[in-house]
Design an enzyme around this catalytic site. Structure first.
Site, PDB file in Angstrom:
ATOM      1  N   GLU A 287       0.501  -1.709   0.026  1.00  0.00           N
ATOM      2  CA  GLU A 287       0.151   0.372  -0.124  1.00  0.00           C
ATOM      3  C   GLU A 287       0.562   1.049   0.240  1.00  0.00           C
ATOM      4  O   GLU A 287       1.088   1.780   0.583  1.00  0.00           O
ATOM      5  CB  GLU A 287      -0.871  -0.405   1.122  1.00  0.00           C
ATOM      6  N   PRO A 288       1.796   1.974  -0.619  1.00  0.00           N
ATOM      7  CA  PRO A 288       2.413   2.920  -1.091  1.00  0.00           C
ATOM      8  C   PRO A 288       1.703   3.805  -1.152  1.00  0.00           C
ATOM      9  O   PRO A 288       0.750   3.912  -1.705  1.00  0.00           O
ATOM     10  CB  PRO A 288       3.599   2.686  -2.252  1.00  0.00           C
ATOM     11  N   GLY A 289       1.579   5.346  -0.979  1.00  0.00           N
ATOM     12  CA  GLY A 289       0.951   6.365  -0.857  1.00  0.00           C
ATOM     13  C   GLY A 289       2.448   7.971  -1.173  1.00  0.00           C
ATOM     14  O   GLY A 289       2.096   7.609  -2.402  1.00  0.00           O
ATOM     15  N   ARG A 290       3.201   7.131  -0.323  1.00  0.00           N
ATOM     16  CA  ARG A 290       4.288   8.526  -0.354  1.00  0.00           C
ATOM     17  C   ARG A 290       4.852   8.926  -1.888  1.00  0.00           C
ATOM     18  O   ARG A 290       4.943   9.680  -2.596  1.00  0.00           O
ATOM     19  CB  ARG A 290       4.804   8.384   0.480  1.00  0.00           C
ATOM     20  N   ARG A 327       3.788  19.973   6.196  1.00  0.00           N
ATOM     21  CA  ARG A 327       4.491  18.883   7.499  1.00  0.00           C
ATOM     22  C   ARG A 327       5.895  19.380   8.006  1.00  0.00           C
ATOM     23  O   ARG A 327       5.970  19.038   9.036  1.00  0.00           O
ATOM     24  CB  ARG A 327       4.660  18.087   6.202  1.00  0.00           C
ATOM     25  N   TYR A 331       5.913  18.095  11.754  1.00  0.00           N
ATOM     26  CA  TYR A 331       6.533  17.072  12.036  1.00  0.00           C
ATOM     27  C   TYR A 331       8.540  18.283  11.305  1.00  0.00           C
ATOM     28  O   TYR A 331       9.529  17.418  10.631  1.00  0.00           O
ATOM     29  CB  TYR A 331       6.862  15.726  11.806  1.00  0.00           C
ATOM     30  N   CYS A 358      -1.153  32.731  10.328  1.00  0.00           N
ATOM     31  CA  CYS A 358      -0.363  33.306  11.760  1.00  0.00           C
ATOM     32  C   CYS A 358       0.276  32.888  12.777  1.00  0.00           C
ATOM     33  O   CYS A 358      -0.430  32.819  13.837  1.00  0.00           O
ATOM     34  CB  CYS A 358      -1.684  34.597  12.223  1.00  0.00           C
ATOM     35  N   GLU A 359       1.126  32.570  12.774  1.00  0.00           N
ATOM     36  CA  GLU A 359       1.992  30.643  13.129  1.00  0.00           C
ATOM     37  C   GLU A 359       3.658  31.556  13.322  1.00  0.00           C
ATOM     38  O   GLU A 359       4.051  31.910  11.705  1.00  0.00           O
ATOM     39  CB  GLU A 359       1.455  29.628  13.206  1.00  0.00           C
ATOM     40  N   TYR A 387       0.667  13.956   0.703  1.00  0.00           N
ATOM     41  CA  TYR A 387       0.067  15.102   2.102  1.00  0.00           C
ATOM     42  C   TYR A 387       0.515  16.466   2.718  1.00  0.00           C
ATOM     43  O   TYR A 387       0.639  16.875   3.502  1.00  0.00           O
ATOM     44  CB  TYR A 387       1.644  14.148   3.334  1.00  0.00           C
TER      45      TYR A 387
END
Ligand code: PLP
Length: 435
Positions: A287-290, A327, A331, A358-359, A387
């Site tokens: 099940e590859p996604g990335r 992302r 992380y 605004c962060e 993602y």
């Protein structure tokens, strides 16, 4: 080399401007606006073919695209054409796949807290497999299946207890995880399925050990555990499991520091370890996604303001950031970028690419060497296919960007840019507050 080992997509060209799929990226930014997600169809199809050819000697293999990486209708069409099934985790993903005219028997429904409504929709639309995550779900699924007079083919999601070296938030197979049955709970759930849950048909086991994995040893360890369990289940429960889903997780190259294995190496590690255990070869799902979609995508931004902190860093702000790509702030993910209208200019300054949200943590790239950046330049950030859009939000009430598919010098919108009216379309003013 496979495409997940490259920072840039297959068709990227550096001329007077950057080109992708034969399209001038500066023209695309002008035509469709920024921020803009751009997907290179040739890269995407090439990586699909790469997966298929890498496993061609192992006939019982099923490729399932993990649609949480990026799920749009056009993408579902391409992956369907390339022969992939779909790993889904919500009614929204299941519905998107369904509306894209995919044979729903090729869909697997996975997740640690599927709702009653989601389970009902999945059964009604004919989803082919459920990956059952916990005792509560097994009971609920059996009850709904009984009411609908259906038998549901299931896999059991197990926690193989493997630590793989990736970020804590994207590690999922360690012993203390929110996903799946602990190895010590397998006998109990199988007992329930055998004796009570007559509307569940157990086909196999499912595990997924994490994401952005660079060490193939993690897969050897995972497969060893799954095979041992399959053998043990046969001995103890006399149940022959014919399917084994080993999840996704193969890494991609975001920056020059990343060295993911190739798809061929992944395939070899899987087929070698299957042969080593010499049991009747079950069907393997991957099940590859990335690794399917990340490298095919880039994001274009327009440079706006900049700020030189006296004796400190130089910040250059772009017209997107943590809402279209969460992302880095989530992380500490790292990205590589080039200036689409200056690909041949020399890198002369080290800048920090700041988002517009605004962060203080909304920093897209922490220190990157680039040509001199000026207002209006188009920044092309690589490896944003996975993602990014799928994790995007409307933070600061900003419209989500559009997405364009490029191929053979053609560009087509595959997701429209949100409008200001979209942003208020779900708002309701109660009568007593109306003006
Ligand atoms: C997220 C996920 C995947 C895909 O992971 P990638 O790292 O994107 O390849 C596959 N299977 C399951 C069960 C997942 O949760």
């Amino acid at each position: 080399m496979s495409i997940n080992q490259s920072i840039k997509p297959l068709t990227l060209e550096e001329k007077e401007h950057l080109f992708l799929g034969g399209c001038d990226l500066v023209d695309l930014a002008r035509k469709y606006g920024t921020p803009l997600y751009v997907i290179d169809e040739a890269s995407l199809r090439e990586i699909c073919k790469n997966y298929k050819s890498a496993f061609k000697n192992y006939k019982n293999i099923k490729m399932m695209y993990a649609s949480k990486a990026l799920c749009t209708s056009a993408l579902c069409r391409i992956l369907d054409e390339e022969g992939f099934g779909f790993d889904t985790v919500s009614a929204g993903e299941i519905y998107t796949v369904y509306k894209s005219n995919v044979d729903m028997s090729k869909v697997l429904f996975n997740g640690n807290n599927k709702s009653l409504k989601e389970i009902e929709l999945a059964i009604d639309l004919g989803v082919g497999r459920f990956s059952v995550d916990n005792f509560y779900e097994a009971n609920l699924l059996n009850k709904i299946a009984y009411e609908k007079n259906k038998t549901i083919d299931i896999l059991l999601r197990i926690t193989p207890g493997i630590e793989c070296h990736t970020h804590d938030y994207i590690q999922t197979g360690q012993t203390d995880s929110k996903f799946g049955f602990d190895l010590t709970q397998i006998d109990e759930i199988i007992g329930l399925i055998k004796n009570e849950y007559k509307n569940l048909n157990l086909k196999g086991l499912h595990a997924h050990i994490g994401s952005q994995i660079f060490e193939l040893k993690s897969y050897y360890d995972e497969i060893e555990i799954l095979i041992k369990e399959i053998k043990r289940i046969k001995e103890i429960h006399n149940i022959e499991l014919s399917e084994m889903n080993i999840g996704g997780g193969l890494g991609v190259k975001y920056t020059t520091n990343d060295n993911p294995p190739s798809i061929e190496e992944l395939a070899k590690s899987i087929t070698d370890s299957m042969q080593k255990y010499g049991i009747d070869v079950p069907t393997i799902y991957i099940e590859p996604g990335r690794s399917i979609i990340s490298t095919s995508g880039v994001t274009l931004y327009t440079v706006g303001s900049s700020k030189q902190v006296p004796n400190g860093r130089k910040y250059v702000a772009i017209d997107g950031g943590m809402a279209d790509n969460p992302r880095p702030s989530m992380y500490q993910a790292e990205y590589f970028a080039q200036v689409a209208n200056k690909p041949k200019h020399e890198n002369i300054e080290k800048v920090t690419i700041a988002g517009r949200f605004c962060e203080s943590g909304d920093i897209l790239i922490n220190e990157i060497e680039l040509p001199k950046l000026e207002t209006g330049d188009i920044l092309c950030v690589y490896n944003t296919g996975a993602y990014n859009y799928s994790m995007a939000s409307n933070y600061n009430k900003v419209e989500k960007p559009a997405m364009v598919l490029v191929n053979n010098s053609l560009s087509d919108i595959i997701v429209n840019r949100e409008t200001l009216d979209d942003l208020v379309s779900k708002d309701v003013i109660p009568d007593r507050l109306k003006k």
